[in-house]
Design a protein around this motif. Structure first.
Motif, PDB file in Angstrom:
ATOM      1  N   ALA A 230      10.854 -28.420 109.410  1.00 19.94           N
ATOM      2  CA  ALA A 230      10.772 -28.619 107.964  1.00 19.94           C
ATOM      3  C   ALA A 230       9.365 -29.006 107.523  1.00 19.94           C
ATOM      4  N   ALA A 231       8.447 -29.166 108.462  1.00 22.43           N
ATOM      5  CA  ALA A 231       7.079 -29.557 108.115  1.00 22.43           C
ATOM      6  C   ALA A 231       6.396 -28.445 107.322  1.00 22.43           C
ATOM      7  N   PRO A 232       5.681 -28.776 106.248  1.00 29.31           N
ATOM      8  CA  PRO A 232       4.952 -27.749 105.492  1.00 29.31           C
ATOM      9  C   PRO A 232       3.935 -27.036 106.367  1.00 29.31           C
ATOM     10  N   ASN A 233       3.625 -25.815 105.987  1.00 31.86           N
ATOM     11  CA  ASN A 233       2.691 -25.005 106.774  1.00 31.86           C
ATOM     12  C   ASN A 233       1.704 -24.296 105.850  1.00 31.86           C
ATOM     13  N   PRO A 234       0.870 -25.078 105.143  1.00 31.76           N
ATOM     14  CA  PRO A 234      -0.047 -24.466 104.174  1.00 31.76           C
ATOM     15  C   PRO A 234      -1.116 -23.587 104.796  1.00 31.76           C
ATOM     16  N   MET A 235      -1.410 -23.774 106.066  1.00 30.98           N
ATOM     17  CA  MET A 235      -2.478 -23.000 106.692  1.00 30.98           C
ATOM     18  C   MET A 235      -2.128 -21.520 106.785  1.00 30.98           C
ATOM     19  N   GLU A 236      -0.846 -21.197 106.948  1.00 28.46           N
ATOM     20  CA  GLU A 236      -0.441 -19.810 107.102  1.00 28.46           C
ATOM     21  C   GLU A 236       0.040 -19.208 105.787  1.00 28.46           C
ATOM     22  N   THR A 237      -0.605 -19.628 104.681  1.00 26.88           N
ATOM     23  CA  THR A 237      -0.360 -19.035 103.368  1.00 26.88           C
ATOM     24  C   THR A 237      -1.673 -18.452 102.864  1.00 26.88           C
ATOM     25  N   THR A 238      -1.591 -17.699 101.778  1.00 27.76           N
ATOM     26  CA  THR A 238      -2.802 -17.104 101.209  1.00 27.76           C
ATOM     27  C   THR A 238      -3.484 -18.021 100.211  1.00 27.76           C
ATOM     28  N   ALA A 239      -2.812 -19.126  99.825  1.00 26.03           N
ATOM     29  CA  ALA A 239      -3.323 -19.945  98.729  1.00 26.03           C
ATOM     30  C   ALA A 239      -4.721 -20.486  99.008  1.00 26.03           C
ATOM     31  N   TRP A 240      -4.937 -21.048 100.197  1.00 28.57           N
ATOM     32  CA  TRP A 240      -6.240 -21.663 100.458  1.00 28.57           C
ATOM     33  C   TRP A 240      -7.329 -20.611 100.578  1.00 28.57           C
ATOM     34  N   LEU A 241      -6.987 -19.438 101.100  1.00 21.87           N
ATOM     35  CA  LEU A 241      -7.977 -18.372 101.199  1.00 21.87           C
ATOM     36  C   LEU A 241      -8.386 -17.861  99.819  1.00 21.87           C
ATOM     37  N   GLU A 242      -7.405 -17.771  98.938  1.00 24.77           N
ATOM     38  CA  GLU A 242      -7.723 -17.329  97.586  1.00 24.77           C
ATOM     39  C   GLU A 242      -8.608 -18.339  96.875  1.00 24.77           C
ATOM     40  N   ARG A 243      -8.331 -19.622  97.091  1.00 22.30           N
ATOM     41  CA  ARG A 243      -9.184 -20.649  96.484  1.00 22.30           C
ATOM     42  C   ARG A 243     -10.593 -20.594  97.052  1.00 22.30           C
TER      43      ARG A 243
END
Length: 399
Positions: A230-243
């Protein structure tokens, strides 16, 4: 530099084999490990883009007093999207003479220079010849401002000066400070195994810098803890790359892993390379399929036979021949098993030791939740699917 934090076994995870006293690479007599951890800057402040979450790990195969005494050594690259300097000379000569350092991808030059400077300061007789330090790297650019020059040559010297035996810290320390693994916070991990062959007792220890694998790959003793976490996994999303102004998504499993295997068993250089080739089997037990975008490079060395493999120095000292004792090839399988078992446990130790970390531009890497691990190992594992009756009948007919 030591820690009392929980390790993988403390959470109920069973592992094969018998570990040494410290369950670390430092169980191999003479091996020392030191860290320089660089964690500075406010991720929420105006200078968040230059936040440092990085460092240097130093491994001295024979300790400070053994610098310059060659060890039999060999290397193996499972996937070459990475760097381990000095490999060509190790593969050519079969010997490792200088310390090993681990850091981030863009700090290899600074650390290489730092090792040179440290050797020149501590052993000027060696630096008067030539030096080919071994420096390995993995990419910490998600948490660390990797282009900000946070790692300098003096950090390599500090890690070498701090090297010691006994218990060592794991997780977000040294070169592992900014690393991630299987979509969780990763970093530095270690483990060891005791081996008995022909009535003789030996130790195999491993140290790794874990920065590889995608979240859905992670398996611990067969349990798919990555996929169910259930731990979040923001690294494997596109959000930070887009920012960050990037155009493409980082592929799952991107990263790298550098693994160092040490033993006090007498081995030939080719046998050391054979141990290095068994490292991927231990990594595979934790789920990785070795992404094309991951640099997976391994080094194994033996601290036995001091005084042999002296290269050109033997000629200068008037020695015509050198002699090495070595474990017969027919008895090497227990060492292969020890490498596989220790690599598996060292990987999980790195995950268990890590903590939630906020890095540059507010990027967050979440640690593997301990309660999820404890819960998973409080109940028996899921049974393997049974073979359909028709398949059993088919097998029976063919028999």
């Amino acid at each position: 530099m030591t820690t009392t934090a929980p390790r993988a076994r403390d959470l109920g995870i069973p592992f094969d084999g018998r570990a040494g006293r410290w369950n670390a690479i430092t169980d191999v007599p003479g091996v020392e490990v030191g860290y320089a951890t660089i964690a500075s800057g406010d991720p929420a402040g105006p200078g968040s883009a230059s936040v440092a979450r990085t460092g240097v790990t130093a491994i001295l195969p024979r300790g400070r007093d053994g610098i310059g005494v060659p060890c039999a050594a060999g290397t193996f690259s499972l996937n070459g999207n990475g760097e381990l300097t000095g490999r060509t000379w190790i593969d050519e000569s079969g010997a490792l003479t200088l310390p090993i350092a681990l850091t981030n991808s863009h700090a290899v030059g600074a650390v290489h220079r730092g090792v040179d400077e440290w050797v020149h300061r501590t052993r000027p007789d060696l630096s008067a010849q030539w030096m080919l330090p071994v420096v390995g790297e993995t990419w910490d650019g998600y948490l660390n401002a990797i282009n900000a020059g946070n790692v300098r040559p003096e950090h390599a010297g500090a890690a070498l000066d701090a090297a010691h035996g006994g218990a060592i810290s794991e997780g977000s320390v040294g070169g592992g400070t900014g690393m991630t693994c299987y979509g969780f916070k990763g970093g530095s991990g270690t483990a060891s195994r005791l081996v008995e062959v022909g009535g003789e007792h030996y130790t195999v220890g491993v140290f790794l810098q874990a920065n590889f694998g995608s979240r859905d790959e992670l398996r611990i003793d067969g349990r798919r803890l990555g996929r169910s976490s259930a731990a979040p996994n923001p690294m494997e999303t596109t959000a930070w790359l887009e920012r960050d102004g990037e155009r493409a998504r980082v592929a799952g499993g991107s990263g790298s892993v550098i693994v160092v295997v040490a033993t006090d068993a007498p081995l030939l250089p080719g046998q050391c390379a054979a141990l290095a080739r068994r490292v991927p089997l231990g990594l595979a037990r934790t789920g990785t399929t070795a992404s094309h975008f991951s640099g997976d490079i391994f080094l194994a060395f033996s601290t036995a036979n001091p005084g042999a493999l002296t290269s050109m120095l033997g000629h200068e000292q008037g020695r015509g021949l050198e002699t090495l004792a070595f474990v017969p090839w027919g008895r090497i399988d227990p060492f292969f098993a020890a490498v596989v078992e220790a690599v598996e446990e060292a990987t999980v130790n790195a995950l268990v030791a890590a903590r939630d970390t906020v890095g540059r531009d507010g990027h967050v890497a979440f640690a593997l939740p301990h309660d999820e691990v404890r819960s998973a190992f409080a109940a028996p594992p899921h049974p393997s699917p049974s073979v359909p009756t028709t398949d059993r009948q088919t097998v029976k007919e063919h028999e």
